[in-house]
Design an enzyme around this catalytic site. Structure first.
Site, PDB file in Angstrom:
ATOM      1  N   LYS A 112      -0.825   0.689  -8.644  1.00 38.02           N
ATOM      2  CA  LYS A 112      -0.174  -0.445  -7.984  1.00 38.02           C
ATOM      3  C   LYS A 112      -0.734  -1.777  -8.453  1.00 38.02           C
ATOM      4  O   LYS A 112      -0.045  -2.790  -8.428  1.00 38.02           O
ATOM      5  CB  LYS A 112      -0.362  -0.355  -6.472  1.00 38.02           C
ATOM      6  CG  LYS A 112       0.056   0.941  -5.865  1.00 38.02           C
ATOM      7  CD  LYS A 112       1.543   1.103  -5.863  1.00 38.02           C
ATOM      8  CE  LYS A 112       1.926   2.439  -5.258  1.00 38.02           C
ATOM      9  NZ  LYS A 112       3.328   2.570  -4.968  1.00 38.02           N
TER      10      LYS A 112
HETATM   11  C1  LIG Z   1      -1.609   7.274  -6.307  1.00 36.16           C
HETATM   12  C2  LIG Z   1      -0.117   7.270  -6.198  1.00 36.16           C
HETATM   13  N1  LIG Z   1       0.595   8.068  -6.988  1.00 36.16           N
HETATM   14  C3  LIG Z   1       1.916   8.119  -6.929  1.00 36.16           C
HETATM   15  C4  LIG Z   1       2.618   7.354  -6.021  1.00 36.16           C
HETATM   16  C5  LIG Z   1       4.120   7.441  -6.020  1.00 36.16           C
HETATM   17  O1  LIG Z   1       4.709   6.321  -6.640  1.00 36.16           O
HETATM   18  P1  LIG Z   1       6.155   5.855  -6.258  1.00 36.16           P
HETATM   19  O2  LIG Z   1       6.137   5.545  -4.795  1.00 36.16           O
HETATM   20  O3  LIG Z   1       6.395   4.646  -7.080  1.00 36.16           O
HETATM   21  O4  LIG Z   1       7.077   6.973  -6.553  1.00 36.16           O
HETATM   22  C6  LIG Z   1       1.926   6.511  -5.152  1.00 36.16           C
HETATM   23  C7  LIG Z   1       2.575   5.678  -4.154  1.00 36.16           C
HETATM   24  O5  LIG Z   1       3.603   5.162  -4.281  1.00 36.16           O
HETATM   25  C8  LIG Z   1       0.535   6.436  -5.267  1.00 36.16           C
HETATM   26  O6  LIG Z   1      -0.173   5.582  -4.531  1.00 36.16           O
HETATM   27  N1  LIG Z   2       2.588   5.179  -2.212  1.00 35.77           N
HETATM   28  C1  LIG Z   2       2.936   3.853  -1.869  1.00 35.77           C
HETATM   29  C2  LIG Z   2       4.123   3.775  -0.955  1.00 35.77           C
HETATM   30  C3  LIG Z   2       4.824   2.452  -1.072  1.00 35.77           C
HETATM   31  O1  LIG Z   2       5.430   2.390  -2.306  1.00 35.77           O
HETATM   32  P1  LIG Z   2       5.994   1.099  -2.994  1.00 35.77           P
HETATM   33  O2  LIG Z   2       5.928   1.402  -4.428  1.00 35.77           O
HETATM   34  O3  LIG Z   2       7.383   0.925  -2.495  1.00 35.77           O
HETATM   35  O4  LIG Z   2       5.159  -0.083  -2.626  1.00 35.77           O
HETATM   36  C4  LIG Z   2       1.699   3.160  -1.325  1.00 35.77           C
HETATM   37  O5  LIG Z   2       0.629   3.420  -1.844  1.00 35.77           O
HETATM   38  O6  LIG Z   2       1.768   2.391  -0.413  1.00 35.77           O
END
Ligand SMILES: Cc1ncc(COP(=O)(O)O)c(C=O)c1O
Ligand SMILES: N[C@@H](CCOP(=O)(O)O)C(=O)O
Length: 463
Positions: A112
């Site tokens: 993120k």
């Molecule tokens: C460590 C981790 N891996 C994978 C994901 C999944 O990613 P996305 O929500 O973009 O599908 C998340 C949260 O979103 C995460 O924090």
């Molecule tokens: N796994 C995510 C969930 C939120 O996802 P987002 O990509 O829409 O911000 C988190 O870590 O909060």
């Protein structure tokens, strides 16, 4: 470039207004009017660019001249100065068919940071340049919240409130969010799960009076800039894999929950990046796997797993995919989303399912598989996977073909999820940035899963 809503009822907007809008005002998600195409000759030129240079090229296709090039260069410099690796997102070769794209070298040790460090700088820029009030509201299963708070803590003109599910995030994730003592940060620990938190914020963004009155801005992947920033590392990873793939096709395996990360890959593929298969990796919350295998998109029962950040049933960005799946027909998207609301599912025909399967493979890894793979990769390759990345590896092992190579995305550092690592008797050394969190006081309000109570907290905070 102009941006429109997947539901077709928002006037086209420029890039900055699209970012400020976050969730589209008609309840849909903003997408570019046309997806820019990157010709093969341009891809060849991009193949040797650094991460930062690549970002500038990708963004140039989307922001028109709304941010002058020099300003964008400074934003990029500041955003990635806090990364611990010079390549920002390095790719490590594990064996002849597998590489790992490490997305955890940012300040909060999860993927993120890649988009949210940029977003923090971007909001700060817009706040100063256009005198905009930036009141961020977001929901997190642990990583988005930590990265977003880190991106804007202490920044003038910005306040941030993050909802996380009470006692359903890892200890390190909780500490990363709640040990921040800047006055512009509010953590609400909601007695519910991530889907509950996400629903509250979507309801509040859809209440246009409330959104306007409190200047609400989104940091979740409902915001198109998150998707765009994540697209850059698909190009970067592809180019690194290409260096040794020879004639083999290149797949990516992406730990997925809210479908934001993998949708960025879908966008890169639509721009012309010749990724072969987008492999969706989930945990036992496997709505996406069920959709790719059967064509039935139906939220199931919420499960707490060893990869808590992916404990998500309702994948927010699925709507963006639907938009392209139905040929950019906003009325059809609205109909599908209405079905989801009234009937609790979206079902597509067997013929349409074949189109889904041309782009995607999917696997929902079990808790046992996840732990087995953490042990196996530590023993065979001396590589410690975090539990989300382990789900990605499970999906790679299940779906990568003989004439294919795969880049699996490491979406978090294992230190964030020591609860799972300890279960396989591996003792890891925490990075100093994480170790020091354990001695700091925490700041958070525990609240019921009650929209009215959350609204009261927000009104007091944003006043
Ligand atoms: C460590 C981790 N891996 C994978 C994901 C999944 O990613 P996305 O929500 O973009 O599908 C998340 C949260 O979103 C995460 O924090
Ligand atoms: N796994 C995510 C969930 C939120 O996802 P987002 O990509 O829409 O911000 C988190 O870590 O909060």
């Amino acid at each position: 470039m102009r941006y429109i809503s997947t539901r077709g009822r928002v006037e086209a907007k420029g890039f900055i207004d699209t970012v400020l809008m976050g969730l589209a005002d008609d309840g849909g998600l903003m997408v570019p009017e046309q997806i820019p195409q990157v010709p093969v000759a341009t891809l060849e030129q991009w193949a040797t660019l650094s991460y930062r240079e690549l970002l500038l090229e990708v963004f140039a296709l989307y922001i028109n001249d709304e941010i002058p090039r020099e300003d964008l260069e400074q934003l990029v410099e500041r955003s990635y100065a806090s990364f611990r690796h010079p390549e920002v997102t390095p790719v490590k070769k594990i064996n002849e068919s597998l590489s790992i794209l490490e997305l955890f070298h940012g300040p909060t040790f999860a993927f993120k940071d890649v988009a949210l460090q940029f977003m923090g700088e971007f909001y700060s820029y817009v706040s100063k340049k256009q005198n905009e009030i930036i009141h961020i509201l977001g929901a997190t299963s642990g990583d988005t919240g930590a990265a977003a708070i880190q991106g804007v803590r202490g920044k003038e003109g910005i306040k941030i409130c993050i909802l996380h599910p009470h006692q359903k995030v890892s200890k390190v994730q909780e500490l990363q969010m709640t040990t921040v003592d800047d006055e512009n940060v509010l953590n609400l620990s909601v007695k519910g799960n991530f889907d509950d938190c996400q629903k509250v914020i979507k309801d509040l963004f859809a209440d246009l009076d409330f959104k306007g009155k409190h200047h609400l801005r989104a940091i979740n992947s409902i915001n198109f800039v998150r998707i765009l920033a994540q697209t850059v590392y698909y190009f970067y990873a592809y180019f690194r894999a290409q260096e040794s793939a020879g004639t083999k096709k290149i797949n990516v395996s992406v730990p997925s929950g809210n479908f934001g990360n993998i949708f960025s890959g879908f966008l890169a593929k639509k721009m012309g990046l010749p990724i072969h298969k987008l492999i969706i990796a989930t945990n036992e919350n496997n709505i996406l796997e069920r959709f790719v295998k059967t064509g039935d998109y139906k939220p199931g029962d919420f499960k707490s797993t060893y990869s808590p950040s992916m404990d998500i049933q309702v994948a927010s960005n699925f709507e963006r995919y639907l938009y392209y799946f139905v040929g950019e027909d906003a009325a059809k998207v609205s109909e599908y989303m209405n079905n989801l609301k009234t009937e609790g599912r979206i079902v597509i025909s067997a013929e349409d399912l074949q189109r889904v399967q041309q782009d995607f493979e999917a696997l929902g890894a079990s808790n046992e598989q996840c732990l087995e793979l953490i042990q196996k990769y530590k023993a065979e390759y001396d590589y410690l996977l975090d539990p989300h990345t382990a789900c990605g590896i499970a999906a790679y092992e299940a779906h990568n073909g003989a004439d294919e190579v795969c880049v699996t995305f490491a979406t978090a550092h294992p230190a964030k999820f020591d609860e799972a690592i300890r279960l396989v008797d591996i003792k890891q050394q925490f990075p100093a940035e994480i170790e020091q969190l354990f001695s700091k006081p925490q700041h958070q309000q525990v609240v019921e899963h009650d929209e009215a109570e959350i609204v009261r907290q927000l009104e007091a905070f944003y006043a």
